[in-house]
Design a protein around this motif. Structure first.
Motif, PDB file in Angstrom:
ATOM      1  N   GLN A 277      54.638  73.111  64.906  1.00  0.00           N
ATOM      2  CA  GLN A 277      53.273  73.304  64.431  1.00  0.00           C
ATOM      3  C   GLN A 277      52.487  74.062  65.488  1.00  0.00           C
ATOM      4  O   GLN A 277      52.391  73.642  66.641  1.00  0.00           O
TER       5      GLN A 277
ATOM      6  N   SER B 195      49.125  75.499  64.950  1.00  0.00           N
ATOM      7  CA  SER B 195      47.680  75.287  64.865  1.00  0.00           C
ATOM      8  C   SER B 195      47.358  73.792  64.845  1.00  0.00           C
ATOM      9  O   SER B 195      48.251  72.945  64.801  1.00  0.00           O
ATOM     10  N   THR B 196      46.068  73.491  64.872  1.00  0.00           N
ATOM     11  CA  THR B 196      45.592  72.114  64.757  1.00  0.00           C
ATOM     12  C   THR B 196      44.553  72.047  63.643  1.00  0.00           C
ATOM     13  O   THR B 196      44.104  73.079  63.119  1.00  0.00           O
ATOM     14  N   ALA B 197      44.132  70.843  63.319  1.00  0.00           N
ATOM     15  CA  ALA B 197      43.110  70.673  62.281  1.00  0.00           C
ATOM     16  C   ALA B 197      41.814  71.386  62.656  1.00  0.00           C
ATOM     17  O   ALA B 197      41.063  71.844  61.781  1.00  0.00           O
ATOM     18  N   ASN B 198      41.532  71.508  63.954  1.00  0.00           N
ATOM     19  CA  ASN B 198      40.310  72.164  64.413  1.00  0.00           C
ATOM     20  C   ASN B 198      40.340  73.683  64.252  1.00  0.00           C
ATOM     21  O   ASN B 198      39.334  74.345  64.491  1.00  0.00           O
ATOM     22  N   ASP B 199      41.484  74.236  63.875  1.00  0.00           N
ATOM     23  CA  ASP B 199      41.561  75.670  63.601  1.00  0.00           C
ATOM     24  C   ASP B 199      41.109  76.004  62.183  1.00  0.00           C
ATOM     25  O   ASP B 199      40.870  77.172  61.872  1.00  0.00           O
TER      26      ASP B 199
ATOM     27  N   GLN C 139      47.894  76.837  74.986  1.00  0.00           N
ATOM     28  CA  GLN C 139      47.294  75.805  74.164  1.00  0.00           C
ATOM     29  C   GLN C 139      45.789  75.863  74.398  1.00  0.00           C
ATOM     30  O   GLN C 139      45.284  75.405  75.413  1.00  0.00           O
TER      31      GLN C 139
ATOM     32  N   SER D 146      41.636  77.265  72.575  1.00  0.00           N
ATOM     33  CA  SER D 146      40.814  77.595  71.427  1.00  0.00           C
ATOM     34  C   SER D 146      41.073  79.015  70.950  1.00  0.00           C
ATOM     35  O   SER D 146      41.690  79.827  71.651  1.00  0.00           O
TER      36      SER D 146
ATOM     37  N   SER E 165      51.668  66.820  57.029  1.00  0.00           N
ATOM     38  CA  SER E 165      50.315  66.264  56.890  1.00  0.00           C
ATOM     39  C   SER E 165      50.235  65.408  55.637  1.00  0.00           C
ATOM     40  O   SER E 165      50.388  65.911  54.525  1.00  0.00           O
TER      41      SER E 165
ATOM     42  N   ASN F 119      48.247  74.096  57.964  1.00  0.00           N
ATOM     43  CA  ASN F 119      48.406  74.514  59.350  1.00  0.00           C
ATOM     44  C   ASN F 119      49.362  75.686  59.420  1.00  0.00           C
ATOM     45  O   ASN F 119      50.068  76.003  58.456  1.00  0.00           O
TER      46      ASN F 119
ATOM     47  N   TRP G 288      52.757  77.144  60.983  1.00  0.00           N
ATOM     48  CA  TRP G 288      54.026  76.626  61.504  1.00  0.00           C
ATOM     49  C   TRP G 288      54.903  77.789  61.952  1.00  0.00           C
ATOM     50  O   TRP G 288      54.784  78.912  61.447  1.00  0.00           O
TER      51      TRP G 288
END
Length: 327
Positions: free
Chosen positions: A41, A43-47, A98, A100, A312, A318, A320
């Motif tokens: 994975q 990206s993250t949820a904050n992306d 890793q 922003s 998820s 996301n 991948w």
């Protein structure tokens, strides 16, 4: 799949989470059919990754084929569409760090995009009222954009290998055609029928998707210099779209329809496929119940990046990365 693959307006195009109440389990990262493939994975949820919508009705499945992520030609950066503050824009993050993401466009409704071959520019489409228009902007500085088209529904822009042209799909009354824009003289030309255009490595052929009379989407190779056309991927049950040529020019990535069959139900799905440039050795790569969409190659061709809700439990989209073991 029956019916055309849809180009869906912004209000329906992007899905962030809690998409549908499904009978299938999204929470696992991979399934047994994907043994031998490593998934990571990115990206993250904050992306707040945007994901093209998938619509199911009975045995039929339709999906928006717009490209919502791309890798810079130098392999350093990942660009993707993100939904923030009720707008969709291109954001960029470094693949080896890793951290922003940096916002690259400051628009209202970016739909899809691609890098130029030299990595200096990005061309993208934006929904504006009842039309979708093509723009060009710098890949690394400023928000200034050059408008390429207006007054139509244009999307899926890509550069020619020599960067003299931008080709794109134009949605017309009852058809979708591929057009070109000459960057130097601003001349527009109608090329052929089809959508999701991409150039072969040598640059004299365009690979595209076309919908046949039965409503299934096929992959075609068109030599626009000689005027020859050849269907290279077609199936009696499945549709294919979103072709992307590998860095060595030997493989094509595709999004294709599939079915998951259990004792209790049959579930139509979208998965990632690969096929050789001549249309042989069509191989299904993913089998997860989540929708796998918008694939893009890494610079060395050893990895495939794509958008999916896999891993998820609440179906959050996301980005991948998966290994490609046939390169």
């Amino acid at each position: 799949m029956k019916g055309k693959i849809l180009f869906i307006v912004l209000s329906l195009l992007f899905v962030l989470q809690n998409t549908f109440a499904q009978k299938v389990d999204y929470s696992v990262v991979s399934v047994p059919e994907e043994t031998g493939i490593d998934f990571l994975q990115v990206s993250t949820a904050n992306d707040y990754v945007c994901m093209p919508i998938v619509k199911r009705k009975g045995a039929n499945i339709n999906w928006a084929t717009n490209q919502v992520l791309d890798i810079s030609p130098d392999g350093i950066n990942l660009a993707y569409l993100s939904w923030r503050n009720n707008t969709s824009n291109i954001f960029i993050k470094a693949l080896d760090k890793q951290g922003s993401s940096v916002q690259r466009t400051n628009r209202a409704a970016v739909m899809d995009f691609s890098y130029s071959p030299d990595g200096k520019f990005i061309c993208f489409s934006e929904r504006r009222g009842k039309t979708t228009q093509i723009f060009q902007t710098s890949a690394d500085k400023g928000y200034v954009c050059r408008q390429i088209t207006s007054g139509n529904n244009d999307y899926s822009p890509v550069y020619s290998p020599d960067m003299s042209q931008i080709v794109f799909a134009r949605q017309e009354a009852k058809s979708i055609g591929i057009w070109s824009y000459n960057i130097k003289n601003n001349f527009l030309s109608s090329y052929m029928s089809g959508m999701n255009p991409c150039y072969t490595k040598e640059g004299n052929n365009i690979i595209c998707a076309r919908t046949n009379n039965e409503g299934r989407s096929e992959i075609w190779r068109v030599n626009y210099e000689k005027g020859t056309e050849e269907c290279i991927v077609s199936d009696l049950e499945r549709s294919f779209a979103s072709p992307r040529i590998s860095p060595n020019g030997k493989w094509i990535l595709l999004v294709g329809s599939s079915k998951i069959v259990t004792d209790k139900f049959t579930y139509s799905n979208t998965d990632i496929y690969a096929v050789r440039i001549d249309g042989t050795e069509l191989t299904q790569l993913t089998y997860h119940a989540a929708d796998d969409l918008s694939p893009a190659w890494s610079k060395d061709g050893k990895y495939i990046y794509f958008v999916s809700q896999r891993g998820s439990k609440d179906a959050t989209a996301n980005i991948w990365r998966m290994t490609f073991n046939q390169f």
